[in-house]
Design a protein around this motif. Structure first.
Motif, PDB file in Angstrom:
ATOM      1  N   LEU A 172     -34.262   0.397 -37.303  1.00  0.00           N
ATOM      2  CA  LEU A 172     -34.106  -0.100 -35.816  1.00  0.00           C
ATOM      3  C   LEU A 172     -35.749  -0.687 -36.412  1.00  0.00           C
ATOM      4  N   SER A 224     -32.868   5.138 -37.735  1.00  0.00           N
ATOM      5  CA  SER A 224     -32.147   6.242 -36.579  1.00  0.00           C
ATOM      6  C   SER A 224     -31.484   7.332 -37.471  1.00  0.00           C
ATOM      7  N   VAL A 257     -26.785   5.807 -34.559  1.00  0.00           N
ATOM      8  CA  VAL A 257     -26.621   3.843 -34.430  1.00  0.00           C
ATOM      9  C   VAL A 257     -25.619   2.912 -35.325  1.00  0.00           C
ATOM     10  N   ARG A 296     -29.181  -2.066 -33.371  1.00  0.00           N
ATOM     11  CA  ARG A 296     -27.884  -1.352 -33.201  1.00  0.00           C
ATOM     12  C   ARG A 296     -26.408  -2.548 -32.937  1.00  0.00           C
ATOM     13  N   ASN A 338     -31.631   6.592 -30.978  1.00  0.00           N
ATOM     14  CA  ASN A 338     -31.690   6.512 -32.294  1.00  0.00           C
ATOM     15  C   ASN A 338     -30.252   7.241 -32.500  1.00  0.00           C
ATOM     16  N   ASP A 342     -27.654  -2.526 -27.572  1.00  0.00           N
ATOM     17  CA  ASP A 342     -29.343  -3.104 -28.044  1.00  0.00           C
ATOM     18  C   ASP A 342     -29.389  -3.442 -25.935  1.00  0.00           C
ATOM     19  N   ASP A 366     -24.195   2.866 -28.974  1.00  0.00           N
ATOM     20  CA  ASP A 366     -23.450   1.987 -29.356  1.00  0.00           C
ATOM     21  C   ASP A 366     -22.482   0.890 -27.990  1.00  0.00           C
ATOM     22  N   CYS A 389     -24.592   7.082 -25.175  1.00  0.00           N
ATOM     23  CA  CYS A 389     -25.305   7.658 -26.555  1.00  0.00           C
ATOM     24  C   CYS A 389     -25.264   8.977 -26.586  1.00  0.00           C
TER      25      CYS A 389
END
Length: 314
Positions: free
Chosen positions: A19, A13, A300, A139, A297, A115, A67, A61
């Motif tokens: 990942l 990421s 992360v 993540r 990505n 996720d 997150d 994101c």
């Protein structure tokens, strides 16, 4: 439905975290099925769910990275992202809650909320007739969520230069910008996000001259002044429940609802991409899937946690 499988076994990421599409293969092999069932059940009861989950993922994101900080509730001492002005219209958090509850019953403290949201975003696209891709996983959930950070979300009034700068700050290209904007194919907007284009636009034009005149008149009728209907608005393409490339065809025709959308057609850096996606749905699907992988990505978290309840830190 077009299926595009991006076979990514392990990717790095933007933050450097590894990942892996098979991250839960041994610890929770049924994770994606559990999430998919929750998404399908919710969408069957509410056709707005796909657009709402996809938008939620973007908004997560773009602030602090992917997150799950957008899922955290405000506390007495902190106003969280979901209560920042641009996020007040986010909805369908209950879908993520339901998926997470079922995951905790099957695989306690294993699958991160970040996720769950990334997988759910892919699933609503597929459910709406769009492309499929392998979601890289692993993540972790962040512990910080601040409403003030939402000022960094790109606004519907942004021009292309502002949009390119915003996406570039997150490691995303102009092509990613145009492709991810295609998520608006499932979108709806309230009048407040575009009514500045309809009246008193400038000293020379009452309405934004980049708007098709007939479409501008139709939008005015949907958003009269004064407007007592707070729910009034406009779908962002003509097939609002289907993931397709109609959004781009409408921009080419001067029927982009947001100024930010229509600006993509007016700028030489993005016009050719808009035109290409308007002509070729398969090309759009391929590029959208690739851009969603890249978006997933961004930022992360490596040292976060796996929340047992997506609304609160452990």
């Amino acid at each position: 439905m077009m299926s595009i499988l991006l076979l990514l076994v392990g990717i790095i990421s933007q933050s450097g975290a590894i990942l892996d599409a098979n991250y839960y293969e041994k610890t929770c092999p049924q994770a994606e099925n559990i999430i998919n069932q929750a998404v399908r059940k919710a969408a069957a009861n509410d056709p707005k769910v796909p657009a709402r989950i996809l938008r939620m993922f973007f908004h997560d994101c773009f602030i602090r990275g992917c997150d799950a900080s957008v899922l955290l509730d405000s506390t007495a001492n902190n106003k969280a992202e979901k209560d920042g002005p641009p996020n007040l219209s986010l909805a369908a958090f209950y879908v993520i809650d339901a998926a997470k509850k079922n995951l905790e019953e099957s695989c306690p403290r294993t699958v991160s909320c970040a996720d769950v949201l990334a997988i759910a975003a892919r699933d609503v696209v597929v459910l709406s007739g769009g492309p499929k891709w392998n979601v890289a996983k692993g993540r972790k959930d962040g512990r910080i969520s601040t409403a003030n950070d939402t000022v960094n979300l790109p606004a519907p009034s942004f021009n292309t230069t502002q949009l390119i700068q915003s996406f570039s700050q997150r490691g995303l290209s102009a092509k990613d910008l145009v492709a991810l904007s295609g998520g608006h194919t499932l979108g709806f907007s309230h009048c407040s996000s575009f009514e500045s284009r309809l009246r008193n636009f400038s000293s020379a034009h009452d309405s934004d001259p980049t708007l098709d005149p007939q479409f501008a008149a139709a939008l005015k009728s949907r958003c009269p002044k004064p407007n007592s209907d707070r729910n009034a608005g406009q779908f962002l393409d003509s097939t609002s429940s289907v993931f397709d490339n109609d959004y781009y065809r409408r921009i080419v025709a001067g029927k982009g609802v947001f100024g930010s959308d229509q600006s993509l057609m007016a700028d030489y850096r993005t016009r050719w991409i808009v035109e290409a996606f308007a002509r070729d749905r398969g090309l759009f699907f391929w590029e959208f899937a690739a851009s969603m992988v890249r978006l997933g990505n961004v930022g992360v978290v490596e040292d976060g946690e796996v929340r047992t309840n997506c609304r609160v830190v452990n």
